[in-house]
Design a protein around this motif. Sequence first.
Motif, PDB file in Angstrom:
ATOM      1  N   ALA A 109      30.050  31.512  53.998  1.00 20.14           N
ATOM      2  CA  ALA A 109      29.520  32.855  53.759  1.00 20.14           C
ATOM      3  C   ALA A 109      30.633  33.838  53.437  1.00 20.14           C
ATOM      4  O   ALA A 109      30.483  34.703  52.568  1.00 20.14           O
ATOM      5  N   LEU A 110      31.782  33.714  54.118  1.00 16.83           N
ATOM      6  CA  LEU A 110      32.919  34.597  53.839  1.00 16.83           C
ATOM      7  C   LEU A 110      33.394  34.434  52.400  1.00 16.83           C
ATOM      8  O   LEU A 110      33.682  35.425  51.710  1.00 16.83           O
ATOM      9  N   ILE A 111      33.484  33.190  51.959  1.00 18.07           N
ATOM     10  CA  ILE A 111      33.952  32.939  50.597  1.00 18.07           C
ATOM     11  C   ILE A 111      32.913  33.402  49.588  1.00 18.07           C
ATOM     12  O   ILE A 111      33.260  33.985  48.546  1.00 18.07           O
ATOM     13  N   ALA A 112      31.632  33.205  49.881  1.00 19.93           N
ATOM     14  CA  ALA A 112      30.580  33.698  48.987  1.00 19.93           C
ATOM     15  C   ALA A 112      30.672  35.216  48.841  1.00 19.93           C
ATOM     16  O   ALA A 112      30.554  35.758  47.726  1.00 19.93           O
ATOM     17  N   ASP A 113      30.892  35.912  49.955  1.00 16.88           N
ATOM     18  CA  ASP A 113      31.023  37.366  49.909  1.00 16.88           C
ATOM     19  C   ASP A 113      32.203  37.778  49.037  1.00 16.88           C
ATOM     20  O   ASP A 113      32.110  38.721  48.232  1.00 16.88           O
ATOM     21  N   ALA A 114      33.329  37.089  49.209  1.00 17.62           N
ATOM     22  CA  ALA A 114      34.525  37.419  48.426  1.00 17.62           C
ATOM     23  C   ALA A 114      34.289  37.177  46.939  1.00 17.62           C
ATOM     24  O   ALA A 114      34.708  37.978  46.090  1.00 17.62           O
ATOM     25  N   LEU A 115      33.630  36.081  46.609  1.00 18.19           N
ATOM     26  CA  LEU A 115      33.333  35.779  45.209  1.00 18.19           C
ATOM     27  C   LEU A 115      32.466  36.866  44.588  1.00 18.19           C
ATOM     28  O   LEU A 115      32.668  37.251  43.424  1.00 18.19           O
ATOM     29  N   GLU A 116      31.502  37.360  45.350  1.00 19.54           N
ATOM     30  CA  GLU A 116      30.576  38.363  44.825  1.00 19.54           C
ATOM     31  C   GLU A 116      31.211  39.748  44.738  1.00 19.54           C
ATOM     32  O   GLU A 116      30.880  40.523  43.834  1.00 19.54           O
ATOM     33  N   ARG A 117      32.141  40.047  45.644  1.00 16.81           N
ATOM     34  CA  ARG A 117      32.781  41.368  45.655  1.00 16.81           C
ATOM     35  C   ARG A 117      33.883  41.502  44.605  1.00 16.81           C
ATOM     36  O   ARG A 117      34.196  42.601  44.159  1.00 16.81           O
ATOM     37  N   HIS A 118      34.504  40.374  44.283  1.00 17.66           N
ATOM     38  CA  HIS A 118      35.693  40.418  43.414  1.00 17.66           C
ATOM     39  C   HIS A 118      35.487  39.586  42.152  1.00 17.66           C
ATOM     40  O   HIS A 118      36.379  38.864  41.708  1.00 17.66           O
ATOM     41  N   GLU A 119      34.317  39.737  41.552  1.00 21.79           N
ATOM     42  CA  GLU A 119      33.950  38.909  40.399  1.00 21.79           C
ATOM     43  C   GLU A 119      34.924  39.057  39.238  1.00 21.79           C
ATOM     44  O   GLU A 119      35.373  38.065  38.661  1.00 21.79           O
ATOM     45  N   ALA A 120      35.257  40.267  38.872  1.00 27.20           N
ATOM     46  CA  ALA A 120      36.088  40.490  37.686  1.00 27.20           C
ATOM     47  C   ALA A 120      37.441  39.813  37.824  1.00 27.20           C
ATOM     48  O   ALA A 120      37.931  39.166  36.894  1.00 27.20           O
ATOM     49  N   MET A 121      38.050  39.973  39.004  1.00 28.08           N
ATOM     50  CA  MET A 121      39.367  39.374  39.222  1.00 28.08           C
ATOM     51  C   MET A 121      39.281  37.854  39.208  1.00 28.08           C
ATOM     52  O   MET A 121      40.074  37.167  38.565  1.00 28.08           O
ATOM     53  N   LEU A 122      38.301  37.286  39.885  1.00 25.55           N
ATOM     54  CA  LEU A 122      38.220  35.834  40.033  1.00 25.55           C
ATOM     55  C   LEU A 122      37.779  35.139  38.751  1.00 25.55           C
ATOM     56  O   LEU A 122      38.183  34.005  38.500  1.00 25.55           O
ATOM     57  N   LEU A 123      36.973  35.800  37.931  1.00 18.98           N
ATOM     58  CA  LEU A 123      36.591  35.188  36.652  1.00 18.98           C
ATOM     59  C   LEU A 123      37.817  34.910  35.791  1.00 18.98           C
ATOM     60  O   LEU A 123      37.866  33.917  35.058  1.00 18.98           O
ATOM     61  N   GLY A 124      38.827  35.774  35.901  1.00 18.51           N
ATOM     62  CA  GLY A 124      40.049  35.558  35.129  1.00 18.51           C
ATOM     63  C   GLY A 124      40.759  34.270  35.495  1.00 18.51           C
ATOM     64  O   GLY A 124      41.412  33.640  34.643  1.00 18.51           O
ATOM     65  N   TRP A 125      40.651  33.860  36.750  1.00 21.74           N
ATOM     66  CA  TRP A 125      41.315  32.633  37.189  1.00 21.74           C
ATOM     67  C   TRP A 125      40.641  31.388  36.632  1.00 21.74           C
ATOM     68  O   TRP A 125      41.240  30.299  36.635  1.00 21.74           O
ATOM     69  N   LEU A 126      39.413  31.528  36.159  1.00 24.68           N
ATOM     70  CA  LEU A 126      38.728  30.375  35.566  1.00 24.68           C
ATOM     71  C   LEU A 126      39.125  30.151  34.112  1.00 24.68           C
ATOM     72  O   LEU A 126      38.776  29.125  33.531  1.00 24.68           O
ATOM     73  N   GLU A 127      39.860  31.096  33.539  1.00 23.99           N
ATOM     74  CA  GLU A 127      40.161  31.033  32.113  1.00 23.99           C
ATOM     75  C   GLU A 127      41.297  30.088  31.755  1.00 23.99           C
ATOM     76  O   GLU A 127      41.414  29.678  30.607  1.00 23.99           O
ATOM     77  N   SER A 128      42.142  29.740  32.715  1.00 26.16           N
ATOM     78  CA  SER A 128      43.298  28.901  32.381  1.00 26.16           C
ATOM     79  C   SER A 128      43.557  27.884  33.483  1.00 26.16           C
ATOM     80  O   SER A 128      43.191  28.106  34.637  1.00 26.16           O
ATOM     81  N   PRO A 129      44.181  26.750  33.136  1.00 25.12           N
ATOM     82  CA  PRO A 129      44.434  25.702  34.137  1.00 25.12           C
ATOM     83  C   PRO A 129      45.461  26.149  35.158  1.00 25.12           C
ATOM     84  O   PRO A 129      46.231  27.086  34.911  1.00 25.12           O
ATOM     85  N   PRO A 130      45.492  25.491  36.312  1.00 30.59           N
ATOM     86  CA  PRO A 130      46.440  25.870  37.363  1.00 30.59           C
ATOM     87  C   PRO A 130      47.877  25.574  36.959  1.00 30.59           C
ATOM     88  O   PRO A 130      48.143  24.669  36.170  1.00 30.59           O
ATOM     89  N   GLN A 131      48.774  26.364  37.500  1.00 29.60           N
ATOM     90  CA  GLN A 131      50.206  26.155  37.323  1.00 29.60           C
ATOM     91  C   GLN A 131      50.745  25.655  38.659  1.00 29.60           C
ATOM     92  O   GLN A 131      50.861  26.432  39.599  1.00 29.60           O
ATOM     93  N   THR A 132      51.038  24.369  38.729  1.00 28.58           N
ATOM     94  CA  THR A 132      51.446  23.779  40.014  1.00 28.58           C
ATOM     95  C   THR A 132      52.902  23.342  39.985  1.00 28.58           C
ATOM     96  O   THR A 132      53.249  22.274  40.456  1.00 28.58           O
ATOM     97  N   VAL A 217      51.875  25.046  27.153  1.00 25.46           N
ATOM     98  CA  VAL A 217      50.958  25.819  26.312  1.00 25.46           C
ATOM     99  C   VAL A 217      50.843  27.255  26.808  1.00 25.46           C
ATOM    100  O   VAL A 217      50.465  28.149  26.051  1.00 25.46           O
ATOM    101  N   ALA A 218      51.169  27.476  28.073  1.00 23.44           N
ATOM    102  CA  ALA A 218      51.135  28.833  28.635  1.00 23.44           C
ATOM    103  C   ALA A 218      52.261  28.972  29.645  1.00 23.44           C
ATOM    104  O   ALA A 218      52.035  29.053  30.855  1.00 23.44           O
ATOM    105  N   PRO A 219      53.511  29.013  29.172  1.00 23.43           N
ATOM    106  CA  PRO A 219      54.649  29.061  30.095  1.00 23.43           C
ATOM    107  C   PRO A 219      54.664  30.350  30.918  1.00 23.43           C
ATOM    108  O   PRO A 219      54.221  31.402  30.465  1.00 23.43           O
ATOM    109  N   LEU A 220      55.186  30.220  32.142  1.00 27.18           N
ATOM    110  CA  LEU A 220      55.327  31.372  33.025  1.00 27.18           C
ATOM    111  C   LEU A 220      56.798  31.737  33.157  1.00 27.18           C
ATOM    112  O   LEU A 220      57.677  30.875  33.051  1.00 27.18           O
ATOM    113  N   ASP A 221      57.048  33.010  33.402  1.00 33.76           N
ATOM    114  CA  ASP A 221      58.399  33.523  33.604  1.00 33.76           C
ATOM    115  C   ASP A 221      58.628  33.693  35.102  1.00 33.76           C
ATOM    116  O   ASP A 221      58.029  34.565  35.737  1.00 33.76           O
ATOM    117  N   LEU A 222      59.483  32.855  35.668  1.00 30.21           N
ATOM    118  CA  LEU A 222      59.750  32.909  37.106  1.00 30.21           C
ATOM    119  C   LEU A 222      60.254  34.265  37.564  1.00 30.21           C
ATOM    120  O   LEU A 222      60.027  34.663  38.710  1.00 30.21           O
TER     121      LEU A 222
END
Length: 365
Positions: A109-132, A217-222
């Motif tokens: 429920a906590l995570i569901a609440d966070a997903l619903e409250r912060h939709e705009a920010m979290l949708l951006g994280w779905l746009e690109s693969p993880p950088q591990t 394909v999407a390099p990051l600057d440390l």
Amino acid sequence: MGIKNARYRAIDPQATGAEAIADAFENQVAYCRDNGAPITASVCQALLELIASERGGVVMERVRRWKGAPLADALPLRIAGGLHGLHISGDAPELAEIYDGQSAIARTALIADALERHEAMLLGWLESPPQTNEAGRSSNFAAGLLWLAEQGLPPRFALNEFGSSAGINLLMAHYFYDLGGVCLGAERADMRLKPEWRGNPPPAQSIEIISARGCDVAPLDLTDPREANRLRAYIWPEFTERFERLEAAIEVAKAHPPEIARESAEKFVERVLGEAPVSGTTRIIMNSVVWQYVPADQRARITCAIETAGAQASRQTSLAWISLEANRDTHRHELTVRHWPGGRKQAVQLAVAHPHGAWIEWRGA
């Protein structure tokens, strides 16, 4: 289904659809659980439960209707990284009891609440693969170079890495390593890597890294605080030593910026192998935890380019391919090497290893 009951399901990495989405999340739960990351496992478990519910707003609706291949796209890690990034930012204090390792009975429920409250920010994280990107993996590459030197290849190495992300492994010449008692590298380095070593030590050889370059394909600057925070978000919160290694890598990058081209993996490999080799130098193609994200046609081109260049290699212009990737059948990461001249059709497995460098089980060859 709880975390303890999560199990790996054999699925095609390119599979799509509702079943593949659920399987990808269950696999991630089992993977995190088995690699000592109970907090991240619990987050992925909550997301798995939300898939079968109506909670989570537009973010979970996007997850449920994912058009691509959820396993190849690392869908669970995209959203888990976004949630961790949200916690790190301090914008979702209600997530603290999850990431601080408390029981969090109402976790889903906590995570569901966070997903619903912060939709705009979290949708951006779905746009690109993880950088591990992870410095601990450099220990595997260092062990591979020692083994290649023992095989008689020129011990002067030119590194070429595809899927470099922020280039942390391209900085490996500036790190110090203790590999089962075999020490090498920069003795005064702040980055000191000493994985738990299992089995015999690697061969003690004198080696030199003369150059290192990579692509992503999407390099990051440390050195960019915003992009460094993105890397922090993809670090599993259980592994505090990884945060320390990231800070050390940032300091190294300030003094020695890694050379990373914004380029796809197959084009990079074809380009660097199209250059004339230098006598007395072993060219290295290297990759870690990226192969599963490379489309099949690109993987075929990479393999063809390496094997073609390998067929033309001589003892003084050697070529080797060092890979640290997950075995999709055993769900363990394997350090494998192919080298030319004299290369085998099948790669030599030198070790199995923790995905983030905590331990290496050396098998040699």
